[in-house]
Design an enzyme around this catalytic site. Sequence first.
Site, PDB file in Angstrom:
ATOM      1  N   ARG A   6     -38.840  34.481 -37.847  1.00  0.00           N
ATOM      2  CA  ARG A   6     -39.492  34.448 -36.534  1.00  0.00           C
ATOM      3  C   ARG A   6     -40.468  33.284 -36.444  1.00  0.00           C
ATOM      4  O   ARG A   6     -41.229  33.026 -37.373  1.00  0.00           O
ATOM      5  CB  ARG A   6     -40.237  35.779 -36.292  1.00  0.00           C
ATOM      6  N   LYS A  21     -45.306  48.724 -35.316  1.00  0.00           N
ATOM      7  CA  LYS A  21     -45.053  49.304 -33.986  1.00  0.00           C
ATOM      8  C   LYS A  21     -43.546  49.347 -33.721  1.00  0.00           C
ATOM      9  O   LYS A  21     -42.994  50.399 -33.400  1.00  0.00           O
ATOM     10  CB  LYS A  21     -45.751  48.485 -32.888  1.00  0.00           C
ATOM     11  N   ARG A  47     -41.620  39.151 -43.607  1.00  0.00           N
ATOM     12  CA  ARG A  47     -40.675  39.194 -42.488  1.00  0.00           C
ATOM     13  C   ARG A  47     -40.206  37.778 -42.136  1.00  0.00           C
ATOM     14  O   ARG A  47     -39.057  37.574 -41.760  1.00  0.00           O
ATOM     15  CB  ARG A  47     -41.338  39.848 -41.264  1.00  0.00           C
ATOM     16  N   ARG A  68     -52.817  35.385 -34.139  1.00  0.00           N
ATOM     17  CA  ARG A  68     -52.409  36.659 -33.530  1.00  0.00           C
ATOM     18  C   ARG A  68     -53.395  37.768 -33.890  1.00  0.00           C
ATOM     19  O   ARG A  68     -53.697  38.640 -33.071  1.00  0.00           O
ATOM     20  CB  ARG A  68     -50.989  37.030 -33.991  1.00  0.00           C
ATOM     21  N   ARG A 115     -51.702  45.516 -23.893  1.00  0.00           N
ATOM     22  CA  ARG A 115     -52.448  44.753 -24.898  1.00  0.00           C
ATOM     23  C   ARG A 115     -53.712  44.131 -24.321  1.00  0.00           C
ATOM     24  O   ARG A 115     -54.487  43.530 -25.062  1.00  0.00           O
ATOM     25  CB  ARG A 115     -51.581  43.610 -25.425  1.00  0.00           C
TER      26      ARG A 115
HETATM   27  P1  B4P Z   1     -43.021  45.431 -37.005  1.00  0.00           P
HETATM   28  O1  B4P Z   1     -42.683  46.864 -36.773  1.00  0.00           O
HETATM   29  O2  B4P Z   1     -41.991  44.433 -36.583  1.00  0.00           O
HETATM   30  O3  B4P Z   1     -44.391  45.007 -36.384  1.00  0.00           O
HETATM   31  P2  B4P Z   1     -44.963  45.077 -34.935  1.00  0.00           P
HETATM   32  O4  B4P Z   1     -46.255  45.784 -35.083  1.00  0.00           O
HETATM   33  O5  B4P Z   1     -43.973  45.636 -33.950  1.00  0.00           O
HETATM   34  O6  B4P Z   1     -45.061  43.514 -34.644  1.00  0.00           O
HETATM   35  P3  B4P Z   1     -45.706  42.437 -33.797  1.00  0.00           P
HETATM   36  O7  B4P Z   1     -47.062  42.789 -33.253  1.00  0.00           O
HETATM   37  O8  B4P Z   1     -45.604  41.298 -34.750  1.00  0.00           O
HETATM   38  O9  B4P Z   1     -44.686  42.091 -32.637  1.00  0.00           O
HETATM   39  P4  B4P Z   1     -44.495  42.315 -31.094  1.00  0.00           P
HETATM   40  O10 B4P Z   1     -43.013  42.277 -30.924  1.00  0.00           O
HETATM   41  O11 B4P Z   1     -45.176  43.540 -30.584  1.00  0.00           O
HETATM   42  O12 B4P Z   1     -43.328  45.305 -38.568  1.00  0.00           O
HETATM   43  C1  B4P Z   1     -43.678  44.072 -39.162  1.00  0.00           C
HETATM   44  C2  B4P Z   1     -43.004  43.887 -40.525  1.00  0.00           C
HETATM   45  O13 B4P Z   1     -43.501  44.854 -41.454  1.00  0.00           O
HETATM   46  C3  B4P Z   1     -41.495  44.083 -40.501  1.00  0.00           C
HETATM   47  O14 B4P Z   1     -40.906  43.130 -41.329  1.00  0.00           O
HETATM   48  C4  B4P Z   1     -41.290  45.478 -41.055  1.00  0.00           C
HETATM   49  O15 B4P Z   1     -40.051  45.612 -41.735  1.00  0.00           O
HETATM   50  C5  B4P Z   1     -42.457  45.613 -42.024  1.00  0.00           C
HETATM   51  N1  B4P Z   1     -42.959  46.969 -42.113  1.00  0.00           N
HETATM   52  C6  B4P Z   1     -43.149  47.837 -41.081  1.00  0.00           C
HETATM   53  N2  B4P Z   1     -43.656  49.003 -41.530  1.00  0.00           N
HETATM   54  C7  B4P Z   1     -43.831  48.844 -42.894  1.00  0.00           C
HETATM   55  C8  B4P Z   1     -44.332  49.685 -43.946  1.00  0.00           C
HETATM   56  N3  B4P Z   1     -44.781  50.940 -43.703  1.00  0.00           N
HETATM   57  N4  B4P Z   1     -44.379  49.174 -45.192  1.00  0.00           N
HETATM   58  C9  B4P Z   1     -43.938  47.923 -45.454  1.00  0.00           C
HETATM   59  N5  B4P Z   1     -43.446  47.085 -44.516  1.00  0.00           N
HETATM   60  C10 B4P Z   1     -43.385  47.534 -43.251  1.00  0.00           C
HETATM   61  O16 B4P Z   1     -45.172  41.049 -30.392  1.00  0.00           O
HETATM   62  C11 B4P Z   1     -44.743  39.711 -30.615  1.00  0.00           C
HETATM   63  C12 B4P Z   1     -45.378  38.748 -29.602  1.00  0.00           C
HETATM   64  O17 B4P Z   1     -44.873  39.013 -28.271  1.00  0.00           O
HETATM   65  C13 B4P Z   1     -46.902  38.815 -29.418  1.00  0.00           C
HETATM   66  O18 B4P Z   1     -47.597  38.061 -30.403  1.00  0.00           O
HETATM   67  C14 B4P Z   1     -47.057  38.204 -27.985  1.00  0.00           C
HETATM   68  O19 B4P Z   1     -46.965  36.791 -28.005  1.00  0.00           O
HETATM   69  C15 B4P Z   1     -45.856  38.756 -27.263  1.00  0.00           C
HETATM   70  N6  B4P Z   1     -46.179  40.024 -26.573  1.00  0.00           N
HETATM   71  C16 B4P Z   1     -45.627  41.237 -26.863  1.00  0.00           C
HETATM   72  N7  B4P Z   1     -46.127  42.187 -26.058  1.00  0.00           N
HETATM   73  C17 B4P Z   1     -47.033  41.584 -25.253  1.00  0.00           C
HETATM   74  C18 B4P Z   1     -47.906  42.053 -24.231  1.00  0.00           C
HETATM   75  N8  B4P Z   1     -47.965  43.336 -23.879  1.00  0.00           N
HETATM   76  N9  B4P Z   1     -48.709  41.159 -23.605  1.00  0.00           N
HETATM   77  C19 B4P Z   1     -48.663  39.865 -23.930  1.00  0.00           C
HETATM   78  N10 B4P Z   1     -47.880  39.338 -24.903  1.00  0.00           N
HETATM   79  C20 B4P Z   1     -47.063  40.198 -25.569  1.00  0.00           C
END
Ligand code: B4P
Length: 185
Positions: free
Chosen positions: A128, A8, A122, A139, A83
Site C-alpha cells: 500500500r 478496523k 502490511r 497518519r 473520522r
Molecule cells: P487493518 O485492519 O487493515 O487496519 P485498519 O485499522 O483498517 O487500517 P487503516 O486505518 O490503515 O486504513 P483505512 O482503510 O481505514 O490492519 C492493519 C494490518 O495489521 C493488516 O496488515 C492486518 O493484517 C494486521 N493486523 C490486524 N489485526 C492484527 C492483530 N490482532 N495482530 C497482528 N496483526 C494484525 O484508511 C486508509 C486511508 O483512507 C486513510 O489514511 C485516509 O486517507 C482515507 N480515509 C479512510 N476513511 C476516511 C474518512 N472517513 N475520512 C477521510 N479519509 C478517510
Amino acid sequence: MGPPGVGKGTQAGAIAGHFGIPAISTGEIFRSNVKAQTDLGCKVAAIMSNGGYVPDEITNAIVADRLHQPDAADGWLLDGYPRTIGQVVALDESLEKCDCQLDAVLSLVADPGLLTARLLKRAEIEGRSDDNADTIHRRMDVYAEATNPLLDHYRSRGLLVEVDGLGSVEEVAERIKLALRAKLR
Ligand code: B4P
C-alpha cells in the site's frame, strides 16, 4: 474507530457477517477507486499517499449515498467513518433523515507506536502506498488530532465500547463479540 493499523478492516468483515449487515469501509472505497483510476480515485490518491484525510464533503457524500443502498436497509457497520467532527455531524443528519440511530461505537485501542510495526509488515505484503514510515507517522498524527477527540464525544453519548486491539486477530474478535453482546443486550 481506532488508530491506523489497529485492525478496523480486519475485524469489520467478521462483525458484519455475524450481524448479517454490510461492512462499509471508506478506506476500501477510496482504495478501489484509486486502483480503477476513477475521477474520485484521481482526486484522493495523493491525499492518501501523504497520510491525510480525504475532505469531508467528498467522504460524507459517499457514505450518505452508500447508506441508502438496498443492502443497508436493515443496518450496517461503518469501518473508519466518522473520522472528523464534520463527519460526525453529517452522519447524525443522515441518521435523523432515516429515523435510525447508532447502536454502538466500537473503538479498538492500542498504543500507536506498536502499530507502526504492523503497518510496515502490511507494506511488505500488500504494497500500500500509505504504508511507509513517513506516511504512517503522519497518519498517526492526523488520527490523534482529528479523530481521537471524537471518542470522548461518543463516550458522553453513552455509545462507546472500547476493546483492547492487541493480541491475535482471533483474541481481538472474541473480545469484540463479548463487548458488543454486553452493550447490545
Ligand atoms: P487493518 O485492519 O487493515 O487496519 P485498519 O485499522 O483498517 O487500517 P487503516 O486505518 O490503515 O486504513 P483505512 O482503510 O481505514 O490492519 C492493519 C494490518 O495489521 C493488516 O496488515 C492486518 O493484517 C494486521 N493486523 C490486524 N489485526 C492484527 C492483530 N490482532 N495482530 C497482528 N496483526 C494484525 O484508511 C486508509 C486511508 O483512507 C486513510 O489514511 C485516509 O486517507 C482515507 N480515509 C479512510 N476513511 C476516511 C474518512 N472517513 N475520512 C477521510 N479519509 C478517510
